[in-house]
Design a protein around this motif. Structure first.
Motif, short mmCIF file in Angstrom:
data_model
loop_
_atom_site.label_atom_id
_atom_site.label_comp_id
_atom_site.label_asym_id
_atom_site.label_seq_id
_atom_site.Cartn_x
_atom_site.Cartn_y
_atom_site.Cartn_z
N ASP A 57 48.17 45.65 37.46
CA ASP A 57 48.45 45.40 38.88
C ASP A 57 47.42 46.04 39.80
N LYS A 58 46.40 46.63 39.21
CA LYS A 58 45.46 47.42 40.02
C LYS A 58 44.38 46.57 40.69
N PHE A 59 43.85 45.59 39.93
CA PHE A 59 42.71 44.83 40.44
C PHE A 59 43.11 43.40 40.77
N LYS A 60 42.37 42.80 41.71
CA LYS A 60 42.60 41.38 42.01
C LYS A 60 41.83 40.50 41.02
N ALA A 61 40.72 41.02 40.54
CA ALA A 61 39.94 40.26 39.56
C ALA A 61 39.23 41.24 38.62
N VAL A 62 39.18 40.85 37.35
CA VAL A 62 38.49 41.66 36.34
C VAL A 62 37.55 40.75 35.56
N GLY A 63 36.30 41.15 35.52
CA GLY A 63 35.32 40.39 34.73
C GLY A 63 34.90 41.18 33.50
N VAL A 64 34.52 40.48 32.46
CA VAL A 64 34.10 41.16 31.23
C VAL A 64 32.70 40.67 30.83
N TYR A 82 47.85 41.08 29.44
CA TYR A 82 48.85 40.01 29.43
C TYR A 82 49.91 40.30 30.50
N GLY A 83 50.19 39.31 31.34
CA GLY A 83 51.19 39.49 32.39
C GLY A 83 50.59 39.84 33.73
N SER A 84 49.26 40.07 33.73
CA SER A 84 48.61 40.42 35.00
C SER A 84 48.36 39.17 35.84
N ASP A 85 48.44 39.34 37.17
CA ASP A 85 48.09 38.23 38.07
C ASP A 85 46.61 38.25 38.43
N ALA A 86 45.90 39.26 37.93
CA ALA A 86 44.47 39.35 38.26
C ALA A 86 43.71 38.15 37.70
N LYS A 87 42.72 37.70 38.48
CA LYS A 87 41.83 36.65 37.98
C LYS A 87 40.91 37.27 36.92
#
Lengths: 389, 299, 110
Positions: free
Chosen positions: A311-318, A340-345
């Motif tokens: 729930d911390k980030f709006k988007a996470v890239g790898v 899993y379950g995150s709303d982050a993009k």
């Protein structure tokens, strides 16, 4: 007193090995690992180390000899890369399955074909399931420090699992930087000689690496998983202890960089973390709320950390320097699973294959894409960036 | 050193194994351990020998031992013997590697060559049962001409193994100029055990290649292992030799070579042979014997 | 008889702490006997036995014992460990005086 020297990460790692004082090194040369083992040979030739360096005729034998020496309770080291790592793959499993605490360096390099000697992570990621603890260093300093930490983790009675220290080929292995070389006394205080009862011993003979059938094999594997899970706390503990003694804090399995109020974060390993750090600073100057998550330990995977930030980030890239063809980038799969379950993009960027530079521009492009998704834009989940067309 | 069977140590260091009845490999390993004694560290690949001795919770080996991978045996033993020295084990411990013909002259040859080139301090015993037996009798580089195996089956288009000559481990290892190389047979225990005893007193890489018939793979009555191994030597299909520091010699010379036909006819793997085929084998044997006379300088 | 015995007290591990890591084990742990392999077993005629020890050295199982000495004659009385003899018949085949006969299990008077 520690001293400073201008070293490549390979040379820094070699100093780490010298300071860890393994009894046995067995290695076979392969670019870009060569300057590491050459440096060890130099130490021996110059009388700075009394390591017994077994000149084997192949990587399979390099790991086999390290395995054999480790069975006897010796501290051992080897290093390889790419095709060499693939050639020793069979023995990687023997080492981890037998639970002998070998430490090795893999100079991360592309795998043939097409033949390519330059850096990416396809070699090491192909050995993801070999049962080794897999650590990634960001710099020459971290390479040296990680070797010392690796032995302490691997040889812990609760862990007894070999450790692979990963250094990006050329980008780290052949790049020079100022490295602080600790004193032997300091290192000895941090890393005492390896003592174990789990070895072939004149007084207490053992059978090692025996056959187990369907009646016990699953329990052997569950034991390995328990050790890997326990390694998470051990890696953190060793990292903290190292920070206290040497003043360099690597934050255990994962380092968050400027993530406290970040909306967008990029997951990086190895040398890419260094570049990402710079871009994060630049974008922060521009007022953008960005951060970096540096994975130091890929195995065991810091699942709990990623679960804690769903729930911390709006988007996470790898950033991935390898891809599991037909699926996704190797690290991305794991991050995605843990979130899993995150709303982050989520975005996965395949870059830096076969030595192509993971440039500042590419990292910026990744952040742009992540912000685009945050702002409602559509992006393919897995993308090769920097393709020629 | 002459071996007196009456005074050879009674203590068993290999016992209760699950080897097949009449197993020649079991004989070879037991005889060697009788000579080398408790101060032995043993390493084997995942071969017949390992599969029949150390399946948890059973451990039929009574000395320090470990299993390694097929191509990794010699290098594993190298690592072990180097570590023994680095860790200050008593000088009188012997590092012993035992593997079959497949594990030695095929998949294990590169690693063994490396260990030999470094002259690492170990004894390597290859028990030769002339095929990959643990996986179910597939041909190896040591399978004799015309022998049936599961990968050289006989049929209208096949008479079995096609290669006329088996790899000569004795000569391959001799070319590495290691201090001691020998061939032996389980049917000649005094000769074999004397060679192990001699090897024990030498430092460096020592290799002994011992003929060890396999009733399961060759197809014969389990009681006949020694009889067959003896017939192989008496008919010149196998030979007992040694190379000590470059001095090569035959250690046992049959007075007169016997007809290989009797040997061949006792085994199911050769049951398809015609008189013509047997004649061809006689000729191959004769040529090989003439060649050995030059290599080993005997008349 | 001076031969290793089956470990009747062998306790299998019941938890992860009791299971040695890495497929490790002690040495010389005999979990089961091998008599189930056997159909025939060797019987010695001590009058014909010349104590040449060929049966003893050839036995692939090492299950012929040479430590028992007849107190009267002072001669070695070779004995077979029936827990581990598989009845291969090598001993009988190699005996130079043919003093060993292979008898079907259960067919002798013992």
């Amino acid at each position: 007193m520690s001293r400073k020297a201008f070293l490549s990460a390979n040379e820094a790692a070699a100093h780490g090995v010298r300071l860890a004082k393994p009894e046995i090194v067995s290695a076979y040369p392969i670019t870009p690992q060569t300057t590491l083992v050459e440096k060890i040979a130099d130490f021996i030739a110059d009388g700075e180390s009394d390591i017994d360096y077994i000149m084997v005729e192949s990587e399979h034998s390099a790991m086999a000899a390290a395995f054999g020496a480790s069975l006897m309770g010796a501290r051992t080291f080897t290093a390889s890369s790419s095709q060499g790592l693939l050639y020793m793959a069979e023995m990687l499993h023997y080492a981890s399955g037998t639970r002998v605490p070998i430490v090795m360096v893999d100079a991360n390099r592309a795998t043939a074909a097409p033949w390519n000697i330059y850096g990416d992570q396809r070699d090491t990621m192909s050995q993801r399931d070999a049962g080794w603890i897999m650590l990634f260093a960001e710099s020459g300093q971290e390479a040296l420090d990680m070797i010392l930490q690796a032995y302490k983790i691997a040889e812990d009675p609760e862990i007894m699992t070999p450790v692979m220290v990963n250094l990006d080929g050329f980008t780290l292995t052949h790049t020079y930087d100022v490295v602080e070389i600790p004193d032997q006394e300091e290192v000895d205080a941090f890393l005492p000689p390896y003592k174990t009862d789990y070895k072939l011993d004149p007084e207490h003979p053992l059978t090692m690496a025996a056959t187990t059938g369907p009646d016990f094999h699953t329990e052997n594997r569950a034991q390995q998983q328990l050790a890997m899970e326990a390694a998470k706390a051990k890696i953190q503990e060793v990292s903290d202890e190292f920070a206290k003694m040497f003043g360099r804090d690597y934050h255990g399995l994962v380092e968050e960089y400027r993530c406290d109020d970040a909306e967008v974060a990029l997951v990086a390993t190895g040398s890419s973390a260094g570049t990402t750090r710079i871009i994060v600073d630049e974008l922060r100057e521009e007022g953008k709320k960005v951060g970096m998550i540096k994975i130091r330990s890929f195995r065991p995977f810091p699942k709990e950390y990623f679960h804690s930030v769903i729930d911390k980030f709006k988007a996470v890239g790898v950033i991935d320097r390898s891809i599991s063809f037909g699926a996704e980038g190797t690290i991305f799969q794991e991050v995605k699973g843990a979130m899993y379950g995150s709303d982050a993009k989520l975005g996965n960027y395949i870059v830096g294959l076969g030595g192509r530079d993971v440039s500042r521009a590419l990292i910026k492009e990744m952040f742009d894409k992540l912000f685009n998704m945050v702002n409602g834009g559509e992006e393919e989940e897995v993308q090769f960036l920097g393709l020629r067309w | 050193m002459a071996i007196n069977l009456k005074t050879v140590d009674d203590k068993e260091l290999l016992y209760g194994t699950k080897i097949c009845q009449g197993c020649g490999a079991g004989m070879a390993a037991r005889m060697a351990l009788k000579v080398l004694g408790e101060k032995t560290v043993l390493c084997t690949p995942a071969c017949c020998f390992a599969a029949t001795t150390t399946v948890f919770p059973q451990s039929s080996i009574f000395v320090n031992n470990a299993i390694s991978a097929f191509p990794g045996l010699a290098a594993t033993a190298s690592g072990m013997t180097h570590a023994m020295k680095a860790l200050g084990w008593d000088d009188d411990y012997t590092m012993l590697a035992i593997a079959g013909d497949g594990g030695t002259i095929d998949i294990g040859l590169q690693g063994l060559s490396g260990a030999a080139e470094r002259n690492d301090d170990l004894i390597y015993i290859c028990y030769d049962n002339e095929a990959y037996m643990n996986t179910g009798v597939q041909r190896s580089g040591s399978t004799p001409f015309d022998a049936w195996t599961t990968t050289t089956p006989t049929g209208p288009c096949s008479k079995g193994e096609k290669n006329k000559f088996r790899k000569s481990l004795f000569e391959i290892m001799s070319a590495h100029r290691i201090p001691y190389v020998a061939t032996a047979s389980v049917a000649y225990p005094q000769d074999y055990m004397a060679k192990v005893a001699k090897a024990k007193e030498i430092k460096g890489c020592r290799v002994i290649h011992v003929s060890a018939p396999c009733p399961t793979g060759w197809g014969y009555d389990t009681a006949k292992t020694v009889e067959l191994a003896k017939m192989a030597v008496e008919s010149g299909l196998w030979y007992l030799a040694e190379n000590e520091g470059g001095e090569m010699k035959l250690t046992y010379k049959p007075k007169e070579l016997k007809d290989p036909a009797d040997y061949l006819k006792m085994q199911k793997r050769f049951k398809h042979l015609t008189e013509e085929d047997i004649q061809e084998i006689r000729e191959i044997r004769d040529a090989e014997w003439e060649r050995l006379k030059k290599v080993l300088s005997f008349e | 008889m001076n031969k290793p015995k089956v470990n009747k007290d062998l306790k299998l591990p019941t938890n992860f702490d009791e299971l040695m890591i890495g497929g490790g084990n002690g040495v010389g742990v005999l979990a089961t006997v091998n008599s189930g392999f056997r159909t025939f077993h060797p019987v010695f005629d001590y009058n014909k036995c010349v104590r040449c020890m060929f049966c003893w050295i050839y036995c692939p199982e090492g299950c012929i014992d040479k430590t028992t000495v007849d107190p009267e004659s002072g001669k070695i009385m070779l004995e077979v460990d029936m827990d581990y003899c598989k009845g291969c018949g090598v001993c009988a085949n190699e005996c130079p005086t043919k003093c060993i006969s292979m008898v079907k299990d259960g067919d002798d008077d013992e």
